[in-house]
Design a protein around this motif. Structure first.
Motif, mmCIF file in Angstrom:
data_model
loop_
_atom_site.group_PDB
_atom_site.id
_atom_site.type_symbol
_atom_site.label_atom_id
_atom_site.label_comp_id
_atom_site.label_asym_id
_atom_site.label_seq_id
_atom_site.Cartn_x
_atom_site.Cartn_y
_atom_site.Cartn_z
ATOM 1 N N THR A 142 27.832 34.381 59.927
ATOM 2 C CA THR A 142 28.320 33.769 58.687
ATOM 3 C C THR A 142 28.399 32.245 58.834
ATOM 4 O O THR A 142 28.262 31.511 57.848
ATOM 5 N N CYS A 163 33.140 37.080 46.985
ATOM 6 C CA CYS A 163 33.636 37.931 48.078
ATOM 7 C C CYS A 163 34.087 37.052 49.237
ATOM 8 O O CYS A 163 33.575 37.136 50.355
ATOM 9 N N SER A 164 35.086 36.238 48.985
ATOM 10 C CA SER A 164 35.389 35.112 49.874
ATOM 11 C C SER A 164 36.188 35.475 51.124
ATOM 12 O O SER A 164 36.129 34.769 52.130
ATOM 13 N N GLY A 165 36.992 36.535 51.069
ATOM 14 C CA GLY A 165 37.746 36.967 52.257
ATOM 15 C C GLY A 165 38.648 35.862 52.784
ATOM 16 O O GLY A 165 39.466 35.293 52.046
ATOM 17 N N CYS A 180 36.051 31.511 54.703
ATOM 18 C CA CYS A 180 35.296 30.733 55.700
ATOM 19 C C CYS A 180 34.120 29.958 55.077
ATOM 20 O O CYS A 180 33.945 28.758 55.358
ATOM 21 N N GLU A 238 37.901 36.464 45.230
ATOM 22 C CA GLU A 238 38.249 37.569 46.125
ATOM 23 C C GLU A 238 39.074 38.598 45.360
ATOM 24 O O GLU A 238 39.976 38.231 44.606
ATOM 25 N N ILE A 239 38.792 39.873 45.568
ATOM 26 C CA ILE A 239 39.463 40.931 44.794
ATOM 27 C C ILE A 239 40.744 41.452 45.447
ATOM 28 O O ILE A 239 41.654 41.915 44.760
ATOM 29 N N ASP A 261 40.117 37.969 41.663
ATOM 30 C CA ASP A 261 39.412 38.702 40.604
ATOM 31 C C ASP A 261 38.285 39.536 41.221
ATOM 32 O O ASP A 261 37.825 39.274 42.335
ATOM 33 N N ASP A 262 37.859 40.503 40.444
ATOM 34 C CA ASP A 262 36.642 41.245 40.772
ATOM 35 C C ASP A 262 35.462 40.331 40.406
ATOM 36 O O ASP A 262 35.426 39.807 39.281
ATOM 37 N N ILE A 263 34.543 40.155 41.314
ATOM 38 C CA ILE A 263 33.438 39.217 41.017
ATOM 39 C C ILE A 263 32.663 39.652 39.770
ATOM 40 O O ILE A 263 32.076 38.820 39.091
ATOM 41 N N ASN A 321 28.690 36.693 51.061
ATOM 42 C CA ASN A 321 28.572 37.685 52.126
ATOM 43 C C ASN A 321 29.309 38.916 51.619
ATOM 44 O O ASN A 321 30.492 39.099 51.883
ATOM 45 N N ALA A 337 35.937 45.402 52.675
ATOM 46 C CA ALA A 337 35.173 44.235 53.144
ATOM 47 C C ALA A 337 33.842 44.651 53.758
ATOM 48 O O ALA A 337 32.915 43.851 53.854
ATOM 49 N N TYR A 370 25.888 45.546 46.001
ATOM 50 C CA TYR A 370 26.368 44.208 45.630
ATOM 51 C C TYR A 370 25.206 43.237 45.437
ATOM 52 O O TYR A 370 25.265 42.387 44.555
#
Ligand SMILES: C[S@@+](CC[C@H](N)C(=O)[O-])C[C@H]1O[C@@H](n2cnc3c(N)ncnc32)[C@H](O)[C@@H]1O
Length: 287
Positions: free
Chosen positions: A100, A126-128, A131, A149-150, A174-176, A194, A217, A227
């Motif tokens: 990543t 989907c940022s988690g 990073c 990010e959800i 939010d949900d993307i 990612n 994740a 996705y």
């Protein structure tokens, strides 16, 4: 780590942690990290002739056993390095991976080498832990970076990392696939993502350690490509003309993801290798 919780020399404490972990096949870095957390010192600042006190020995024993059960060292530490910064991590977020780092670097290079000069709009889907978003924001001063990010648990970590490391990043819980409905068409210069890409079939056969990371994740609950299909389709009209999309992809997925991008009408599709020379980055342009 066997034996009683007794006072012992720091030398012996470190040796015990190291012997236990190395014998069980764990790397030396894990022993150093556990010693550091237990004693508050790294091994290079330690006087090994001093006595370790009882709480230190007890903490070291507990953490060594936890690690030997397969619990990830990154969660034991509570933070992990990514490029030139240190991210908070816990069980709510995916542990940031070296591949990543290559994705983030790739996105940064594209922006630096392109004609995108002002008011650059980037979204990290989907940022988690954040990073990728944080890396881009730290490198590109004029980029407005949004991190979507959800998971509420991951979002808490994301916001703390942003506050500490790149306060200009805008976090969105939010949900993307809902977030896409809230933004205007043709507003993004770059989408980077990612996403979860382990298929339902593969999920049941993962290495034991991976099950400590959030299922949401890792697994897309489908064939691993869900996705990529949905992002490619739903976000195409959100990209500006000539805007860029950059995906991290799983092992052996680059051809399939390239095909998806082609099917949805993207151009200039390229695959890049990560630091281990695996084709883990697929990028394209909104033609
Ligand atoms: C593979 S992890 C990537 C995390 C981080 N970007 C990284 O590279 O380490 C995928 C992340 O996407 C989040 N996620 C999964 N489905 C999502 C959705 N529909 N909308 C927003 N985030 C989602 C998960 O909670 C997880 O944090």
């Amino acid at each position: 780590m066997r034996g009683k919780f007794v006072k012992m020399l720091r030398r012996d404490l470190y040796r015990r942690i190291k012997d236990a972990l190395l014998t069980a096949g764990f790397p030396l870095i894990d022993a150093r990290e556990i010693y550091r957390i237990a004693s508050g010192k790294n091994i290079f600042d330690t006087n090994f002739d001093e006595m370790a006190d009882r709480p230190e020995v007890e903490t070291a024993k507990k953490l060594t056993e936890k690690r030997m059960s397969g619990y990830p060292i990154q969660y034991i530490c509570g933070s992990w390095s990514f490029l030139d910064f240190e991210l908070e991590v816990n069980e709510n977020v995916l542990i940031p991976r070296p591949e990543t780092e290559s994705v983030a670097n790739c996105a940064i290079e594209i922006i630096k080498n392109s004609r995108m000069k002002r008011n650059i709009n980037v979204v990290d889907l989907c940022s988690g832990s954040g990073c990728i978003a944080i890396a881009i924001s730290r490198e590109i001063g004029n980029a407005s970076v949004t991190a979507v990010e959800i998971s509420a648990g991951a979002y808490e970590v994301l916001t703390r990392n942003i506050k500490k490391l790149a306060p200009r990043v805008i976090p969105v819980l939010d949900d993307i696939f809902h977030y896409s409905e809230t933004i205007e068409d043709s507003c993004l210069d770059m989408i980077v993502s990612n996403p979860p890409y382990v298929s339902l079939n593969d999920y049941s056969a993962l290495q034991k350690e991976l099950y400590y990371e959030p299922r949401i994740a890792l697994c897309d609950e489908g064939d691993g490509l869900d996705y990529y299909r949905k992002i490619s389709e739903e976000y195409k009209r959100k990209l500006k003309k000539r805007g860029h999309i950059v995906f991290e992809v799983g092992d052996n997925m680059s051809d399939e993801v390239s095909l998806i991008l082609r099917e949805y009408g993207y151009g200039n599709i390229k695959t890049m290798k990560d630091g281990f020379l695996n084709p883990r980055i697929v990028m394209a342009v909104n033609d």
